[in-house]
Design a protein around this motif. Structure first.
Motif, PDB file in Angstrom:
ATOM      1  N   ARG A 153       0.804  -1.230   0.000  1.00  0.00           N
ATOM      2  CA  ARG A 153       0.000   0.000   0.000  1.00  0.00           C
ATOM      3  C   ARG A 153       0.832   1.274   0.000  1.00  0.00           C
ATOM      4  NH1 ARG A 153      -5.195  -0.085   1.683  1.00  0.00           N
ATOM      5  NH2 ARG A 153      -5.173   1.985   0.718  1.00  0.00           N
ATOM      6  N   ILE A 154       2.005   1.230   0.622  1.00  0.00           N
ATOM      7  CA  ILE A 154       2.799   2.453   0.729  1.00  0.00           C
ATOM      8  C   ILE A 154       3.637   2.665  -0.525  1.00  0.00           C
ATOM      9  CG2 ILE A 154       2.840   2.524   3.248  1.00  0.00           C
ATOM     10  CD1 ILE A 154       5.537   1.178   3.223  1.00  0.00           C
ATOM     11  N   GLU A 155       3.757   3.927  -0.926  1.00  0.00           N
ATOM     12  CA  GLU A 155       4.550   4.308  -2.091  1.00  0.00           C
ATOM     13  C   GLU A 155       5.669   5.238  -1.641  1.00  0.00           C
ATOM     14  OE1 GLU A 155       1.825   6.176  -4.741  1.00  0.00           O
ATOM     15  OE2 GLU A 155       0.530   4.407  -4.935  1.00  0.00           O
ATOM     16  N   GLY A 156       6.836   5.072  -2.244  1.00  0.00           N
ATOM     17  CA  GLY A 156       7.968   5.906  -1.874  1.00  0.00           C
ATOM     18  C   GLY A 156       9.143   5.055  -1.447  1.00  0.00           C
ATOM     19  N   SER A 157       9.909   5.546  -0.498  1.00  0.00           N
ATOM     20  CA  SER A 157      11.091   4.828  -0.021  1.00  0.00           C
ATOM     21  C   SER A 157      10.927   4.509   1.457  1.00  0.00           C
ATOM     22  CB  SER A 157      12.351   5.677  -0.234  1.00  0.00           C
ATOM     23  OG  SER A 157      12.253   6.885   0.503  1.00  0.00           O
ATOM     24  N   LEU A 269      14.940  15.510  -2.179  1.00  0.00           N
ATOM     25  CA  LEU A 269      13.810  15.894  -3.038  1.00  0.00           C
ATOM     26  C   LEU A 269      12.715  14.837  -3.084  1.00  0.00           C
ATOM     27  CD1 LEU A 269      15.712  17.431  -6.086  1.00  0.00           C
ATOM     28  CD2 LEU A 269      14.598  18.633  -4.215  1.00  0.00           C
ATOM     29  N   ARG A 270      12.981  13.641  -2.529  1.00  0.00           N
ATOM     30  CA  ARG A 270      11.988  12.573  -2.602  1.00  0.00           C
ATOM     31  C   ARG A 270      10.708  13.000  -1.889  1.00  0.00           C
ATOM     32  NH1 ARG A 270      12.913   7.408  -3.817  1.00  0.00           N
ATOM     33  NH2 ARG A 270      15.142   7.558  -3.318  1.00  0.00           N
ATOM     34  N   GLY A 271       9.588  12.890  -2.562  1.00  0.00           N
ATOM     35  CA  GLY A 271       8.316  13.292  -1.985  1.00  0.00           C
ATOM     36  C   GLY A 271       8.016  14.769  -2.107  1.00  0.00           C
ATOM     37  N   ARG A 272       8.976  15.538  -2.640  1.00  0.00           N
ATOM     38  CA  ARG A 272       8.797  16.986  -2.780  1.00  0.00           C
ATOM     39  C   ARG A 272       8.469  17.385  -4.216  1.00  0.00           C
ATOM     40  NH1 ARG A 272       8.339  19.190   2.291  1.00  0.00           N
ATOM     41  NH2 ARG A 272       9.957  18.384   3.671  1.00  0.00           N
ATOM     42  N   VAL A 273       8.571  16.447  -5.153  1.00  0.00           N
ATOM     43  CA  VAL A 273       8.319  16.755  -6.555  1.00  0.00           C
ATOM     44  C   VAL A 273       7.196  15.862  -7.064  1.00  0.00           C
ATOM     45  CG1 VAL A 273       9.292  16.835  -8.883  1.00  0.00           C
ATOM     46  CG2 VAL A 273      10.728  17.408  -6.906  1.00  0.00           C
ATOM     47  N   GLU A 274       6.170  16.490  -7.636  1.00  0.00           N
ATOM     48  CA  GLU A 274       5.066  15.750  -8.231  1.00  0.00           C
ATOM     49  C   GLU A 274       5.085  15.973  -9.740  1.00  0.00           C
ATOM     50  OE1 GLU A 274       1.379  16.846  -6.453  1.00  0.00           O
ATOM     51  OE2 GLU A 274       1.835  15.881  -4.525  1.00  0.00           O
ATOM     52  N   GLY A 275       5.107  14.870 -10.490  1.00  0.00           N
ATOM     53  CA  GLY A 275       5.180  14.992 -11.942  1.00  0.00           C
ATOM     54  C   GLY A 275       6.498  15.636 -12.355  1.00  0.00           C
ATOM     55  N   THR A 276       6.434  16.513 -13.323  1.00  0.00           N
ATOM     56  CA  THR A 276       7.646  17.178 -13.818  1.00  0.00           C
ATOM     57  C   THR A 276       7.664  18.673 -13.536  1.00  0.00           C
ATOM     58  OG1 THR A 276       6.600  17.510 -15.980  1.00  0.00           O
ATOM     59  CG2 THR A 276       7.896  15.494 -15.684  1.00  0.00           C
ATOM     60  N   ASP A 277       6.561  19.198 -12.976  1.00  0.00           N
ATOM     61  CA  ASP A 277       6.501  20.657 -12.863  1.00  0.00           C
ATOM     62  C   ASP A 277       5.914  21.161 -11.543  1.00  0.00           C
ATOM     63  OD1 ASP A 277       3.936  19.808 -13.200  1.00  0.00           O
ATOM     64  OD2 ASP A 277       3.447  21.129 -14.878  1.00  0.00           O
ATOM     65  N   ARG A 278       5.771  20.292 -10.541  1.00  0.00           N
ATOM     66  CA  ARG A 278       5.180  20.745  -9.283  1.00  0.00           C
ATOM     67  C   ARG A 278       6.079  20.383  -8.110  1.00  0.00           C
ATOM     68  NH1 ARG A 278       0.955  22.403  -6.353  1.00  0.00           N
ATOM     69  NH2 ARG A 278       0.330  21.231  -4.502  1.00  0.00           N
ATOM     70  N   ILE A 279       6.457  21.382  -7.329  1.00  0.00           N
ATOM     71  CA  ILE A 279       7.259  21.193  -6.122  1.00  0.00           C
ATOM     72  C   ILE A 279       6.342  21.342  -4.911  1.00  0.00           C
ATOM     73  CG2 ILE A 279       9.176  22.073  -4.739  1.00  0.00           C
ATOM     74  CD1 ILE A 279      10.443  23.048  -7.346  1.00  0.00           C
ATOM     75  N   VAL A 280       6.387  20.386  -3.999  1.00  0.00           N
ATOM     76  CA  VAL A 280       5.495  20.352  -2.840  1.00  0.00           C
ATOM     77  C   VAL A 280       6.284  20.730  -1.586  1.00  0.00           C
ATOM     78  CG1 VAL A 280       3.925  18.929  -1.480  1.00  0.00           C
ATOM     79  CG2 VAL A 280       4.160  18.527  -3.939  1.00  0.00           C
ATOM     80  N   LEU A 281       5.951  21.885  -1.006  1.00  0.00           N
ATOM     81  CA  LEU A 281       6.597  22.358   0.221  1.00  0.00           C
ATOM     82  C   LEU A 281       5.517  22.871   1.178  1.00  0.00           C
ATOM     83  CD1 LEU A 281       9.593  24.331  -1.343  1.00  0.00           C
ATOM     84  CD2 LEU A 281       9.732  22.167  -0.109  1.00  0.00           C
TER      85      LEU A 281
END
Length: 320
Positions: A153-157, A269-281
């Motif tokens: 169920r979990i995605e990421g590292s 940056l893991r989990g901070r970038v969505e797609g190619t053009d969105r930075i999540v902070l």
């Protein structure tokens, strides 16, 4: 980069956990914590700041548990604080967990768990995992099967080490994209996020691969694939001492840091970038509107970081 230490042994767990976390201080951290199993309950202590703060909390405690996990945290989700420090426990305080990495879909999972009645006490993505372990254990009545369900169920590292009063002699481990090394002696099984933490105990180690599961049980280690099928692992003997291990095989710490930069940037940056053009902070949401009033930014640093700031300032000027 966070640090992990874990042990199941015929002797007290705390000395290994503290020396392991100390050997991993070079990875950087802002808080530290441990959980041991004391009889039929969890004993957890956490402290913001240096590892010495945790040691000070523990010096008047009689920590006798033979099974335990430890963690040094570098904040990603949630500010440095005692509440956000690891280990995290479920609401019944029967399961405790430490986690390296970033769970990219934690918001979605958190919303589901809240609807199921779970209460969250931290701002971290890691607390989601311990509540998911609780949720699936109540369905499966088996901790290993619960862990197998969680990693689907979990995605990421993640590098996960889990202890529980339900099976108090064991440490349950799983990993993806975050390193974990496992060692075995005659009377203990140990794990850590890097070799220096276990070299004083053994030079014979196993390297866990992505999606693999390990179960530590005193002098025995069992390995499984993500579906619960038993697998065999080969022992690797580390040919160097602790000082060399901390340099990761490089001649100098500077050379090691240079070669680790791509990995360190990717982890940051893991989990901070969505797609190619969105930075999540999300940490900046509170001051979002104030950005419109800014007309100057200061970069403050010394040494090599000063030169990085010169480069960064030049880039910012061109972009704005």
């Amino acid at each position: 980069m966070c640090g992990i230490a874990a042990i199941s042994a015929n002797k007290e767990a705390l000395p290994f956990l503290l020396q392991g976390l100390e050997k991993l201080e070079y990875r950087g951290y802002d808080s530290a914590g441990i959980t041991t199993i004391e009889g039929n309950h969890l004993f957890t202590k956490k402290a913001k700041g240096r590892l010495q703060n945790l040691k000070d909390l523990l010096k008047d405690e009689n920590v006798l548990g033979h099974v335990g996990i430890g963690h040094t945290r570098w904040a990603t989700h949630g500010i440095p604080s005692n509440l956000n420090s690891h280990p995290h426990t479920n609401n019944d305080e029967t399961i405790s967990l430490v986690h390296n990495g970033i769970i990219e879909n934690y918001r979605e999972l958190k919303e589901i768990l809240i609807l199921q009645g779970y209460q969250f006490h931290s701002e971290t993505d890691s607390e989601v995992v311990v509540h998911m372990m609780d949720y699936y254990y109540k369905k499966e009545k088996d901790l290993q099967k619960a862990l197998e369900r969680v990693i689907t169920r979990i995605e990421g590292s993640y590098a996960l080490c889990i202890v529980s009063t339900i099976e108090p002699d064991k440490v349950f481990i799983a990993k993806k994209d975050s390193p974990l090394v496992i060692g075995k002696t005659a009377d203990a099984s140990v794990a850590a996020s890097d070799i220096p933490a276990i070299l004083d105990y053994t030079k014979d180690v196993y390297f866990l691969e992505d999606y693999e599961i390990a179960i530590l049980n005193k002098g025995n280690v069992s390995f499984f694939d993500q579906y619960g099928n038993p697998i065999e692992k080969e022992i690797t003997t580390i040919p160097y001492d602790n000082e060399a291990a901390q340099k990761g095989g490089y001649d100098t710490f500077m050379l090691k840091e240079i070669h680790e930069q791509p990995y360190a940037i990717a982890e940051t940056l893991r989990g901070r970038v969505e797609g190619t053009d969105r930075i999540v902070l999300p940490e900046l949401d509170a001051i979002h509107d104030k950005f419109k009033t800014f007309n100057k930014a200061y970069f403050v640093a010394c040494g090599t970081a000063y030169h990085a700031c010169l480069s960064g300032a030049n880039i910012l000027e061109r972009l704005t």
